[in-house]
Design an enzyme around this catalytic site. Sequence first.
Site, PDB file in Angstrom:
ATOM      1  N   TYR A  28       0.975  -1.299   0.022  1.00 22.90           N
ATOM      2  CA  TYR A  28       0.043   0.043  -0.141  1.00 22.90           C
ATOM      3  C   TYR A  28       0.836   0.908   0.369  1.00 22.90           C
ATOM      4  CZ  TYR A  28      -3.531  -3.164   1.679  1.00 22.90           C
ATOM      5  OH  TYR A  28      -4.369  -4.238   2.071  1.00 22.90           O
ATOM      6  N   TYR A  45     -12.363  -9.511   2.588  1.00 22.34           N
ATOM      7  CA  TYR A  45     -11.755  -8.180   1.599  1.00 22.34           C
ATOM      8  C   TYR A  45     -12.334  -8.037   0.656  1.00 22.34           C
ATOM      9  CZ  TYR A  45      -8.998 -10.326  -1.454  1.00 22.34           C
ATOM     10  OH  TYR A  45      -8.078 -11.154  -2.208  1.00 22.34           O
ATOM     11  N   ALA A  50     -15.310  -6.621   0.942  1.00 20.01           N
ATOM     12  CA  ALA A  50     -16.670  -6.837   1.464  1.00 20.01           C
ATOM     13  C   ALA A  50     -18.063  -6.081   0.240  1.00 20.01           C
ATOM     14  CB  ALA A  50     -17.054  -6.447   3.041  1.00 20.01           C
ATOM     15  N   LEU A  51     -17.318  -4.788   0.556  1.00 15.69           N
ATOM     16  CA  LEU A  51     -18.492  -3.944  -0.324  1.00 15.69           C
ATOM     17  C   LEU A  51     -18.205  -3.979  -1.974  1.00 15.69           C
ATOM     18  CD1 LEU A  51     -18.011  -0.630   1.874  1.00 15.69           C
ATOM     19  CD2 LEU A  51     -19.536  -2.177   2.227  1.00 15.69           C
TER      20      LEU A  51
END
Length: 262
Positions: free
Chosen positions: A33, A155, A157-158
């Site tokens: 990241y 992960y 999740a949306l």
Amino acid sequence: MSSTIWVPKSKAGEATKVAVDVGFRHIDAAYAYQNEEEVGKALREKMADGTVKREDIFYTTKPGEDLLPKDASGQVILDTVDLRDTWEALEKCKDAGLTMSIGVSNFNHKQLEMILNKPGLKYKPVCNQVECHPYLNQSKLLEFCKSKDIVLVAYSALGSQRDPNWVEKDSPYLLEDPIVKAIAKKHSRSPGQVALRYQVQRGVVVLAKSFNEKRIKENFQIFDFELTPEDMKAIDGLNRNFRYAKLLFAADHPNYPFSEEY
């Protein structure tokens, strides 16, 4: 509930502080990241001002040197290290006090069994972080992980951000799904809150990614309502084994985990 910090470096610090203030205590990060310095500084500030103690924070990372090393032709260079050897190295990290817990990511049940059945196993995986949402509910993998006392961490999740490097542009918008929206309307909640609450009720640790203060707060406000059994069944019915993050650059690798259903 957890907050994943895959956000722009310039916004990572402030997003982390907002998440901690709201109540998030699991921060999901990674070397890839490229913002862990900012996240760490923000966490130290929140500890220094008394908002949170270090022992209250569960911080996850995934180490490495190069992000995606490539050869002269631009192809990602893959290695074939035995996963059991890698696990032994992680066990040594735990013994050395470099980490409190060790787990895996993107493992299917056969790969988990490879670790669990390894001769001389010292520590079993605490968790398995995988893509999981109503379009890919991972029900079989979740059942297997529960049977082995391994926490499933979700992960995407949306759904997923629409990054063309990772997600195909014609991928469906989970939060625009009519069934999810109808259930959200019934409970006077947002579709995102319904998607997150769905995972919590299944016993899944769910990651919610955002650097928007309003959305971060909204993502945490899922503990004062409950989906009905009918709601849960309707959301389960959305499963289509659809992956947003297919990780196709590794599709030819012998350890590519998505060749199996679970």
